[in-house]
Design a protein around this motif. Structure first.
Motif, PDB file in Angstrom:
ATOM      1  N   GLU A  71       0.794  -1.232   0.000  1.00 16.18           N
ATOM      2  CA  GLU A  71       0.000   0.000   0.000  1.00 16.18           C
ATOM      3  C   GLU A  71       0.831   1.289   0.000  1.00 16.18           C
ATOM      4  OE1 GLU A  71      -4.250   1.580   1.653  1.00 16.18           O
ATOM      5  OE2 GLU A  71      -3.184   0.057   2.822  1.00 16.18           O
ATOM      6  N   GLU A  96      -9.402   1.977  -5.206  1.00 16.47           N
ATOM      7  CA  GLU A  96      -9.558   1.851  -3.755  1.00 16.47           C
ATOM      8  C   GLU A  96     -10.679   0.883  -3.429  1.00 16.47           C
ATOM      9  OE1 GLU A  96     -10.415   4.783   0.087  1.00 16.47           O
ATOM     10  OE2 GLU A  96      -9.533   5.588  -1.761  1.00 16.47           O
ATOM     11  N   HIS A 152      -8.574   0.862   1.221  1.00 20.52           N
ATOM     12  CA  HIS A 152      -7.200   0.496   0.897  1.00 20.52           C
ATOM     13  C   HIS A 152      -6.951   0.738  -0.592  1.00 20.52           C
ATOM     14  CE1 HIS A 152      -6.346  -1.314   4.809  1.00 20.52           C
ATOM     15  NE2 HIS A 152      -7.560  -1.873   4.755  1.00 20.52           N
ATOM     16  N   VAL A 153      -5.739   1.218  -0.912  1.00 18.33           N
ATOM     17  CA  VAL A 153      -5.388   1.558  -2.296  1.00 18.33           C
ATOM     18  C   VAL A 153      -4.571   0.427  -2.908  1.00 18.33           C
ATOM     19  CG1 VAL A 153      -4.149   3.185  -3.774  1.00 18.33           C
ATOM     20  CG2 VAL A 153      -5.432   4.013  -1.786  1.00 18.33           C
TER      21      VAL A 153
END
Length: 406
Positions: free
Chosen positions: A337, A363, A367-368
């Motif tokens: 991340e 995303e 969370h990316v």
């Protein structure tokens, strides 16, 4: 000569030779405008492939034609016999033909020898593409001998031609003295020696050649030792703009040698290290060199190099530090991340264009992550084709990439 006249000439020649008129060729000839020069595109497909008889008629038809300056015969069933027919076209005095693309046909050593003999006296052909033909050592050696004499050819593609070590070395020696060639592709030869003798000769060539702008050395079995040899010459070179080292065995030690090159060499703008194993340490070496004042690198590919978060963050920081670097390709590594966030910031801020990288952030549940985008490093920077283009920045022709995946 008008396009209609060319098509009529083709019909007449087929009649004289007793060859069946190929509807595909005839349609292409009838469609072309003759107000300007053009490349006749006759690339084969699963439904249509040209044979030697088609080449015989076409060659005779074009001998007195001055508008067809490029001949694209990729992916057909042309053999050494077909190359013999092209000999007549290439030996025409002041031939209009500037580019000849025979990529992935069935040409072997005998056909290469015919082409080499023709080009010793030809002063007009700028581009010869033979990738994907099994020329072998004998055919490539004859082409290397031709380069000792020819002072016109600017682009030579010999990827996937089953070249052996003597032929690769002979081509390197020829490049020491050839003042014309700007782009060479020798990817995927058959090199059985582990000593990488060829790298020594290329290193010496880099030190004296001031014209070569693009060199493809993918799938050479290149190791860090070979990179070290190449780096010695590259530090003295001021002409090479595109260096392709994809699909080799380069690790972080080799990346360190290349970083040293980027600090000393003020010409390399495109570096392809896809499918090696430079890992985090290698990525940090390269990123440090890219951040070095004077580095002119604009495009970098480190796809599939087992790089994790630390290395990817260093690549992201290099983009921040060096405004010259505009294209970065990183897919196939292991971004966690923090790296995903860094590249999202680069893209959202406009520092990295979505069209100049192969990842796109998304995303999920706060969370990316990074998703793959089907974009990659350009395959070439130099083109010498039959449409009047002869420059490092010419737009790429509409063609698929003939290089097999690693």
């Amino acid at each position: 000569m008008a396009a209609e006249t060319v098509s009529e000439c083709y019909r007449a020649v087929c009649g004289q030779l007793g060859v069946k008129v190929n509807p595909f060729v005839l349609e292409k000839l009838e469609k072309r405008s003759t107000t300007r020069s053009f490349t006749l595109k006759l690339a084969g497909s699963s439904e249509q492939k040209l044979c030697d008889d088609d080449v015989s008629a076409l060659s005779k038809c074009l001998q007195n034609n001055w508008t067809v300056t490029g001949l694209d015969l990729r992916y057909n069933n042309i053999t050494d016999g077909g190359v013999g027919h092209l000999e007549e076209l290439l030996e025409v005095e002041d031939s209009a033909l500037r580019s000849l693309d025979l990529t992935f046909n069935n040409i072997q050593a005998e056909g290469a020898e015919v082409l080499a003999d023709c080009l010793q006296g030809n002063s007009t052909l700028l581009s010869l593409r033979l990738s994907g033909n099994k020329l072998g050592n004998t055919g490539a050696m004859r082409l290397a001998q031709m380069l000792q004499v020819n002072r016109t050819l600017q682009e030579l593609q010999l990827a996937d031609c089953d070249l052996e070590t003597p032929a690769v070395i002979a081509l390197a020696i020829a490049l020491k003295h050839n003042p014309a060639l700007r782009s060479v592709d020798l990817s995927r030869p058959l090199l059985f020696s582990l000593q990488e003798e060829w790298a020594v000769h290329f290193s010496e060539m880099f030190g004296v050649n001031g014209r070569l702008a693009e060199l493809h050395l993918g799938k050479m079995g290149l190791t860090d030792t070979g990179v070290e040899r190449l780096a010695e010459g590259l530090k003295q070179n001021r002409s090479l703009r595109y260096l392709d080292l994809r699909c080799n065995h380069v690790t972080h030690d080799g990346a360190q040698h290349l970083a040293g090159v980027l600090r000393h060499n003020t010409s390399i703008q495109v570096l392809d290290l896809s499918t090696n194993r430079i890992e985090d340490v290698g990525a940090e070496y390269l990123s440090g060199a890219v951040s070095w004042p004077g580095c002119v690198l604009t495009e970098l590919s480190v796809c599939r190099n087992n790089i994790r978060t630390k290395g990817l963050l260093s690549v992201a920081q290099a983009l921040v530090n060096n405004p010259t670097l505009t294209q970065v390709y990183i897919w196939g590594n292991h971004p966690e991340e923090p790296a995903c966030l860094a590249f999202r910031e680069l893209i959202s801020s406009g520092r990295l264009s979505p069209q100049q990288t192969d990842v796109r952030p998304y995303e999920v549940d706060g969370h990316v992550f990074l998703a793959e985008v089907c974009q990659s490093l350009r395959k070439r920077v130099y083109y010498a084709d039959g449409d009047g283009q002869d420059s490092d920045d010419a737009a790429a022709p509409d063609e698929p990439d003939p290089r097999p995946d690693c």
